[in-house]
Design a protein around this motif. Structure first.
Motif, PDB file in Angstrom:
ATOM      1  N   VAL A 135      -1.392   2.285   5.872  1.00  0.00           N
ATOM      2  CA  VAL A 135      -0.226   1.587   5.333  1.00  0.00           C
ATOM      3  C   VAL A 135      -0.257   0.123   5.748  1.00  0.00           C
ATOM      4  N   ALA A 136      -0.614  -0.144   6.990  1.00  0.00           N
ATOM      5  CA  ALA A 136      -0.670  -1.529   7.466  1.00  0.00           C
ATOM      6  C   ALA A 136      -1.746  -2.322   6.722  1.00  0.00           C
ATOM      7  N   ALA A 137      -2.864  -1.709   6.457  1.00  0.00           N
ATOM      8  CA  ALA A 137      -3.947  -2.401   5.752  1.00  0.00           C
ATOM      9  C   ALA A 137      -3.566  -2.673   4.301  1.00  0.00           C
ATOM     10  N   SER A 138      -2.871  -1.713   3.694  1.00  0.00           N
ATOM     11  CA  SER A 138      -2.506  -1.920   2.286  1.00  0.00           C
ATOM     12  C   SER A 138      -1.383  -2.933   2.130  1.00  0.00           C
ATOM     13  N   SER A 139      -0.555  -3.094   3.132  1.00  0.00           N
ATOM     14  CA  SER A 139       0.536  -4.054   3.028  1.00  0.00           C
ATOM     15  C   SER A 139       0.154  -5.428   3.585  1.00  0.00           C
TER      16      SER A 139
END
Length: 105
Positions: free
Chosen positions: A93-97
């Protein structure tokens, strides 16, 4: 002749009477499976460990320590897997955001 009398033995117990309760001296098979299974498939180790503890309490067999070790290892391994899945989701989630996208403007 000697004045010593032969050693006297205690009387035999009545017919059908067992002086000691019958107790299995073997190790519970599910306790062994719980310990081995905890390393291979932790859920099987946990399930077999709980069943083994129940059987050991009822029958008096050996293997309580093996069953407890299987339970502990199984639960720790399951907790580790769950923790790794949660970390992987958070990192994803952190990488995609973080702004990494395939869309270009």
């Amino acid at each position: 002749m000697s004045d010593q009398t032969p050693a006297s033995y205690p009387p035999a117990p009545p017919a059908g009477y067992t002086p000691y309760p019958a107790q299995k001296s073997g190790t519970n098979v599910l306790a062994i499976i719980a310990l081995v299974g905890a390393f291979v498939f932790p859920l099987a180790g946990v399930i077999c460990g709980h069943i083994a503890l129940s059987q050991i309490k009822r029958t008096g067999e050996n293997g309580r320590g093996l069953a407890i070790a299987g339970l502990i290892i199984g639960y720790v391994y399951i907790a580790f897997i769950v923790l790794m899945v949660i970390i992987a989701i958070i990192v994803g989630v952190a990488a995609s955001s973080a702004g990494y996208s395939s869309y270009s403007y």
